[in-house]
Write an enzyme that holds these catalytic residues in place. Structure first.
Site, mmCIF file in Angstrom:
data_model
loop_
_atom_site.group_PDB
_atom_site.id
_atom_site.type_symbol
_atom_site.label_atom_id
_atom_site.label_comp_id
_atom_site.label_asym_id
_atom_site.label_seq_id
_atom_site.Cartn_x
_atom_site.Cartn_y
_atom_site.Cartn_z
ATOM 1 N N HIS A 127 95.059 -21.146 -22.428
ATOM 2 C CA HIS A 127 93.977 -21.929 -23.038
ATOM 3 C C HIS A 127 94.369 -22.184 -24.496
ATOM 4 C CE1 HIS A 127 89.909 -22.587 -24.713
ATOM 5 N NE2 HIS A 127 89.508 -22.817 -23.482
ATOM 6 N N GLN A 147 88.680 -15.262 -18.222
ATOM 7 C CA GLN A 147 88.371 -15.675 -16.838
ATOM 8 C C GLN A 147 88.463 -14.521 -15.855
ATOM 9 O OE1 GLN A 147 87.091 -18.476 -15.973
ATOM 10 N NE2 GLN A 147 87.403 -19.650 -17.836
ATOM 11 N N LYS A 195 80.754 -15.969 -20.165
ATOM 12 C CA LYS A 195 81.397 -16.292 -18.879
ATOM 13 C C LYS A 195 81.114 -15.217 -17.841
ATOM 14 C CE LYS A 195 85.177 -18.770 -21.100
ATOM 15 N NZ LYS A 195 85.000 -20.179 -20.748
ATOM 16 N N CYS A 241 90.970 -27.673 -22.032
ATOM 17 C CA CYS A 241 91.578 -26.932 -23.159
ATOM 18 C C CYS A 241 92.901 -26.301 -22.770
ATOM 19 C CB CYS A 241 90.634 -25.864 -23.719
ATOM 20 S SG CYS A 241 89.127 -26.524 -24.394
HETATM 21 N N1 PMP Z 1 90.721 -18.259 -22.681
HETATM 22 C C1 PMP Z 1 90.418 -18.731 -21.472
HETATM 23 C C2 PMP Z 1 91.357 -18.475 -20.327
HETATM 24 C C3 PMP Z 1 89.243 -19.459 -21.287
HETATM 25 O O1 PMP Z 1 88.943 -19.942 -20.083
HETATM 26 C C4 PMP Z 1 88.385 -19.677 -22.390
HETATM 27 C C5 PMP Z 1 87.104 -20.474 -22.243
HETATM 28 N N2 PMP Z 1 87.222 -21.660 -21.533
HETATM 29 C C6 PMP Z 1 88.742 -19.139 -23.621
HETATM 30 C C7 PMP Z 1 89.908 -18.442 -23.731
HETATM 31 C C8 PMP Z 1 87.867 -19.303 -24.823
HETATM 32 O O2 PMP Z 1 86.668 -18.636 -24.629
HETATM 33 P P1 PMP Z 1 85.424 -18.889 -25.623
HETATM 34 O O3 PMP Z 1 85.242 -20.363 -25.695
HETATM 35 O O4 PMP Z 1 84.301 -18.190 -24.943
HETATM 36 O O5 PMP Z 1 85.780 -18.279 -26.929
#
Ligand code: PMP
Length: 400
Positions: free
Chosen positions: A117, A197, A220, A358
């Protein structure tokens, strides 16, 4: 399963019963978590750690209970190693900045993977730029599986940390994280795991994994937005400089010199999200009352059914077909832009996500602009998958 615990699901969108398949972005909240937030603001709200008065002590106690609940949830050795943050993004920024300041030097390398991400790419790029260190990348194959042989080849005495996701939010791949850690440790390299995740889908034991850092977001896993955890081994956290300065993180302050507080407070400057931390505790209790194994089993049934049904549609291709997958399906439809399809699918009440999620390097790998992503939680149903499949078919008919 336990669907009645989630009041938001009981609504219509565009005239259809809401089908919420955007759980990898954020899960919905059960009534107990909503109640915990209301109760906090109705009965407890007060700033913590600083007051002698009743409410302040009560809020402090509950905040610290939340910390110990998070500690037990991931089996961390000590509550001092549980730092509350706003979420995974802030946790990773904290580690990259603070670990990087202390341990990265010119010519050093940080190793991440191709499926990260942006939250586990950009913070490392920023600190690597500052330190003139180099970001290196473990590739994945056409199924979205990490190339472990390439991983081993990338490790060297220049590698100062491996920062890798447990589960890919776009491909659904569950990485062999135990092996990743074992191999890095054989080279005396610490490992940071992005667990965003993984939580509530896979039981996590940071001592069994022996990871050096582990990050996750509450939202999440059925908890409120704005709260997350950064676990770090005390041996690292004690060596790392503070990430932010302010109240709470100090022992003494003069204009000449400040001394820092002990763990975990050294990394918790300012007023934390107390109510959200209590919400996280409630969500952890909730998840444990259902059982992570039961959640995982149900989500896997949904994944198998959806995969089968989607593949029956002419022109659908699934991106991310690794053997070991979490309940996330990214797909594309031949000749149809993901955004157009997503818009039509939403018009039939089905919430899916479209775009690069992302993870721009992941979609670049496949030479596509983006995917449509359906991600499941235990409260979803086969009937909802049928509604999505119907919506996808309708979209194909209209857009072809
Ligand atoms: N890492 C992963 C694998 C994610 O899926 C996400 C959220 N989509 C994030 C990091 C970032 O998490 P957050 O937006 O809750 O800080």
């Amino acid at each position: 399963m336990n669907r009645q615990d989630f009041p938001i699901l009981d609504q219509k969108v565009n005239g259809y019963p809401l089908v919420y398949f955007d759980n990898a972005a954020t899960t919905q909240k059960p009534q107990v978590v909503i109640d915990a937030l209301t109760d906090y603001y109705r009965n407890i709200n007060s700033n913590i750690h600083r007051g002698v008065h009743y409410l302040s002590q009560k809020a402090t106690d509950e905040f610290e209970v939340a910390r110990r609940t998070a500690q037990a949830f991931i089996n961390a050795p000590s509550p001092q190693e549980i730092i509350f943050t706003r979420g995974t993004t802030e946790s990773i920024n904290l580690i990259a900045t603070s670990f990087g300041k202390r341990f990265l030097h010119e010519g050093d390398e940080v190793l991440i993977s191709e499926m990260e991400h942006h939250a586990n790419i950009v913070p490392w790029q920023i600190i690597c730029d500052e330190k003139q260190a180099r970001l290196r990348v473990i590739p994945f194959d056409e199924t979205g599986t990490l190339k472990m042989d390439e991983y081993e080849k990338l490790l060297s005495d220049k590698t100062k940390i491996v920062a890798i996701t447990y589960v890919s939010n776009t491909l659904g791949t569950i990485n062999p994280i135990e092996e990743v850690i074992r191999i890095a440790h054989a080279h005396h390299i610490p490992v940071m795991v992005d667990g965003a995740q993984a939580m509530s889908h896979i039981p996590v034991d940071v001592q069994a994994l022996d990871c050096d850092f582990f990050c996750f977001s509450g939202h999440k896993m059925y908890a409120p937005m704005g709260i997350g955890v950064m676990y770090g081994k005390a041996k690292w956290l004690n060596e790392m400089p503070p990430y932010q300065g302010g109240g709470e993180m100090i022992k003494t302050v003069t204009f000449e010199r400040t001394t820092y507080n002990e763990l975990p407070f050294k990394f918790e400057a300012g007023t934390p999200a107390v109510g959200d931390a209590i919400g996280l505790k409630t969500a952890i209790d909730y998840v444990q009352s259902i059982g992570i194994e039961n959640i995982a089993r149900r989500e896997h049934e949904l994944l198998s059914y959806a995969t089968e049904e989607l593949l029956k549609i002419d022109g659908v291709k699934i991106i991310g077909t690794s053997q070991n997958k979490s309940a996330i399906i990214s797909f594309i439809i031949n000749g149809i832009h993901h955004f157009d399809a997503g818009t039509l699918i939403d018009q039939m009440g089905v919430a899916v996500r479209t775009g690069h999620h992302c993870t721009q390097p992941v979609v670049d790998h496949f030479g596509i602009p983006g995917t449509i992503r359906a991600s499941f939680a235990f409260y979803n149903t086969e009937a909802e998958i049928d509604q999505m499949v119907k919506a996808v078919k309708q979209a194909v008919k209209m857009l072809r």
